[in-house]
Design an enzyme around this catalytic site. Structure first.
Site, mmCIF file in Angstrom:
data_model
loop_
_atom_site.group_PDB
_atom_site.id
_atom_site.type_symbol
_atom_site.label_atom_id
_atom_site.label_comp_id
_atom_site.label_asym_id
_atom_site.label_seq_id
_atom_site.Cartn_x
_atom_site.Cartn_y
_atom_site.Cartn_z
ATOM 1 N N SER A 157 -18.645 -14.342 -66.972
ATOM 2 C CA SER A 157 -19.631 -13.278 -67.159
ATOM 3 C C SER A 157 -18.986 -11.918 -66.983
ATOM 4 O O SER A 157 -18.039 -11.768 -66.195
ATOM 5 C CB SER A 157 -20.736 -13.444 -66.113
ATOM 6 O OG SER A 157 -21.552 -12.304 -66.059
ATOM 7 N N TYR B 6 -23.352 -14.746 -56.761
ATOM 8 C CA TYR B 6 -23.307 -15.360 -58.088
ATOM 9 C C TYR B 6 -22.087 -14.851 -58.863
ATOM 10 O O TYR B 6 -21.305 -15.637 -59.419
ATOM 11 C CB TYR B 6 -24.603 -15.051 -58.865
ATOM 12 C CG TYR B 6 -24.435 -15.085 -60.353
ATOM 13 C CD1 TYR B 6 -24.318 -16.296 -61.025
ATOM 14 C CD2 TYR B 6 -24.348 -13.901 -61.093
ATOM 15 C CE1 TYR B 6 -24.130 -16.322 -62.396
ATOM 16 C CE2 TYR B 6 -24.157 -13.929 -62.461
ATOM 17 C CZ TYR B 6 -24.041 -15.134 -63.107
ATOM 18 O OH TYR B 6 -23.840 -15.154 -64.459
ATOM 19 N N LYS C 217 -18.390 -16.720 -60.273
ATOM 20 C CA LYS C 217 -17.786 -16.649 -61.616
ATOM 21 C C LYS C 217 -16.318 -16.247 -61.511
ATOM 22 O O LYS C 217 -15.442 -16.838 -62.152
ATOM 23 C CB LYS C 217 -18.552 -15.639 -62.488
ATOM 24 C CG LYS C 217 -19.950 -16.100 -62.889
ATOM 25 C CD LYS C 217 -19.896 -17.280 -63.845
ATOM 26 C CE LYS C 217 -21.253 -17.761 -64.275
ATOM 27 N NZ LYS C 217 -21.219 -19.067 -64.946
HETATM 28 C C1 UD1 Z 1 -27.967 -9.560 -64.930
HETATM 29 C C2 UD1 Z 1 -27.150 -9.867 -63.713
HETATM 30 C C3 UD1 Z 1 -25.809 -10.368 -64.157
HETATM 31 C C4 UD1 Z 1 -25.966 -11.584 -65.048
HETATM 32 C C5 UD1 Z 1 -26.845 -11.213 -66.248
HETATM 33 C C6 UD1 Z 1 -27.156 -12.417 -67.101
HETATM 34 C C7 UD1 Z 1 -28.027 -8.340 -62.013
HETATM 35 C C8 UD1 Z 1 -27.732 -7.188 -61.120
HETATM 36 N N1 UD1 Z 1 -27.049 -8.690 -62.861
HETATM 37 O O1 UD1 Z 1 -27.314 -8.521 -65.630
HETATM 38 O O2 UD1 Z 1 -25.051 -10.703 -63.021
HETATM 39 O O3 UD1 Z 1 -24.731 -12.054 -65.495
HETATM 40 O O4 UD1 Z 1 -28.085 -10.681 -65.759
HETATM 41 O O5 UD1 Z 1 -27.647 -11.979 -68.330
HETATM 42 O O6 UD1 Z 1 -29.083 -8.921 -61.941
HETATM 43 N N2 UD1 Z 1 -34.314 -4.197 -66.400
HETATM 44 C C9 UD1 Z 1 -35.523 -3.551 -66.298
HETATM 45 N N3 UD1 Z 1 -36.632 -4.286 -66.000
HETATM 46 C C10 UD1 Z 1 -36.599 -5.634 -65.795
HETATM 47 C C11 UD1 Z 1 -35.347 -6.309 -65.916
HETATM 48 C C12 UD1 Z 1 -34.220 -5.562 -66.209
HETATM 49 O O7 UD1 Z 1 -35.601 -2.330 -66.480
HETATM 50 O O8 UD1 Z 1 -37.642 -6.233 -65.500
HETATM 51 C C13 UD1 Z 1 -33.103 -3.422 -66.786
HETATM 52 C C14 UD1 Z 1 -31.969 -3.483 -65.783
HETATM 53 O O9 UD1 Z 1 -32.089 -2.452 -64.825
HETATM 54 C C15 UD1 Z 1 -30.746 -3.330 -66.700
HETATM 55 C C16 UD1 Z 1 -31.184 -3.993 -68.011
HETATM 56 O O10 UD1 Z 1 -32.606 -4.010 -67.966
HETATM 57 O O11 UD1 Z 1 -30.508 -1.970 -66.962
HETATM 58 C C17 UD1 Z 1 -30.676 -5.404 -68.163
HETATM 59 O O12 UD1 Z 1 -31.037 -6.171 -67.013
HETATM 60 P P1 UD1 Z 1 -30.824 -7.749 -66.947
HETATM 61 O O13 UD1 Z 1 -31.380 -8.372 -68.156
HETATM 62 O O14 UD1 Z 1 -31.349 -8.218 -65.625
HETATM 63 O O15 UD1 Z 1 -29.255 -7.934 -67.035
HETATM 64 P P2 UD1 Z 1 -28.088 -7.288 -66.125
HETATM 65 O O16 UD1 Z 1 -28.621 -6.560 -64.948
HETATM 66 O O17 UD1 Z 1 -27.174 -6.541 -66.997
#
Ligand code: UD1
Length: 345
Positions: free
Chosen positions: A129, A154, A158
């Site tokens: 990842s 997590y 990895k």
């Molecule tokens: C997350 C994990 C990462 C993992 C990946 C799998 C964290 C900190 N990191 O990455 O380790 O490998 O998922 O795909 O959790 N967001 C919102 N609202 C939400 C959910 C997300 O605004 O309800 C935003 C987040 O702040 C971020 C973006 O959407 O900016 C993507 O979030 P997410 O899909 O959770 O992925 P990552 O944080 O990049």
């Protein structure tokens, strides 16, 4: 003779799409899964999509007893490689239950290595990842980044698994190892038959948006709009799961084509960042639904911007992502519409 590949975690979100790509590429597939966060129905649907006949070994790879069980189940059939996706993957849960994450994710890898020794295959593609980069690197992230500081257990599993596989190659140059560093996998197979089926409240952006769009949840929380990005929301490199799947087949071909063993760490992304607001707009565009949202506080541990340098994948694997954010949303939406409650609905 077609090549026979073990796919650990093959019933999961990414695994099911990888299995379709393998079957369509003419490979024979054995899935190793304990169905702890996946469903046997996913394998049935993979067989339907690709007209396949996947062999399933139901066992917990983290359990040492699984090694012998798998060997017996394979029963002398030649194995030509493994794609190792089995593992736990919820960031928040890993902070709450670190020992569970280290036990499950590390032991699965160690036990798979034993399985590979027993069946006489040395080719492993590992589901890593972008989380291994953690904080302190510049975008776009290259595989030669200086800092490897995942921010949670997590992510550390990895990184440690990558190190274990790299060390294996250092000790014995016959191993063929590819650590694939996924950016943010989203979307679904265009048939709408397989896709992501998160248990409980989704942690990740796309499944959450999809559940809001389908009416299962009231509104999305946008975690922060004060990041130093073009619109203040977090920017990520979303990659269509179909592209990710074809990247695995390309990695397998790359490893098989080498004249000697090797170990490579390779980013799989599009190389393009998309913000949370842009993702919402794209999803609204393709679904013709409104996604209600509110801006809330930043989520602890989140980075402002994460996107890949994808040069190495194109050089080594002759692979690049084909699908854009609208296609990712359209396919994610089709899956959600056709399976509003996932596989069990
Ligand atoms: C997350 C994990 C990462 C993992 C990946 C799998 C964290 C900190 N990191 O990455 O380790 O490998 O998922 O795909 O959790 N967001 C919102 N609202 C939400 C959910 C997300 O605004 O309800 C935003 C987040 O702040 C971020 C973006 O959407 O900016 C993507 O979030 P997410 O899909 O959770 O992925 P990552 O944080 O990049």
């Amino acid at each position: 003779m077609s090549l026979h590949i073990l796919v650990t975690g093959g019933a999961g979100y990414i695994g099911s799409h990888v299995c379709v790509a393998l079957l369509e590429g003419g490979y024979q597939v054995t899935v190793i899964d304990n169905f702890s966060n996946s469903h046997p129905e996913a394998v049935a649907r993979v067989n339907k999509i690709a007209d396949g006949a996947i062999n399933v070994i139901e066992t917990d790879l983290a359990d040492e007893g699984s090694i012998d069980f798998i060997r017996k189940e394979i029963g002398g059939r030649p194995v030509h490689g493994a794609i190792h996706l089995a593992g736990l993957k919820a960031v928040g849960e890993s902070v709450a239950k670190p020992a569970l994450y280290y036990h499950t994710n590390i032991n699965s890898t160690l036990n798979l290595i034993e399985v590979m020794r027993m069946v006489g295959s040395n080719t492993v593609v590992f589901s890593s990842s972008a989380t291994v980069y953690g904080e302190g690197n510049k975008n776009p992230l290259t595989e030669t980044a200086l800092n490897y500081m995942p921010t949670n257990p997590y992510g550390r599993t990895k990184l440690y698994n990558e190190n274990i596989l790299r060390d294996l190659y250092i000790a014995d140059n016959d191993w063929r190892i590819a650590n694939l560093r996924y950016f943010n996998p989203v979307g679904a197979h265009p048939s709408g038959l397989i896709g992501e089926d998160p248990q409980g409240i989704p942690n990740n952006l796309f499944p959450y948006i999809a559940q809001v769009a389908v009416g299962r949840r009231e509104k999305l929380s946008v975690f922060g709009s004060d990041y130093p990005t073009r619109d203040g929301s977090g920017v990520r490199d979303y990659i269509h799961v179909q592209d990710l799947a074809s990247g695995h087949v390309a990695a397998l071909q790359f490893l098989h084509n080498q004249s000697a063993g090797c170990s490579a760490d390779i980013n799989l992304g599009t190389g393009k960042g998309v913000s949370v607001f842009e993702a919402i707009a794209a999803f609204e565009r393709v679904s013709s639904r409104t996604i209600p949202f509110e801006v809330t506080a930043r989520r602890p541990g989140d980075l402002a911007e994460v996107y890949a340098d994808v040069t190495l994948a194109s050089q080594l694997l002759a692979w690049q992502a084909q699908y854009d954010i609208d296609q990712m949303c359209a396919d994610h939406w089709r899956w959600q519409m056709q399976n509003p409650a996932g596989y069990t609905g």
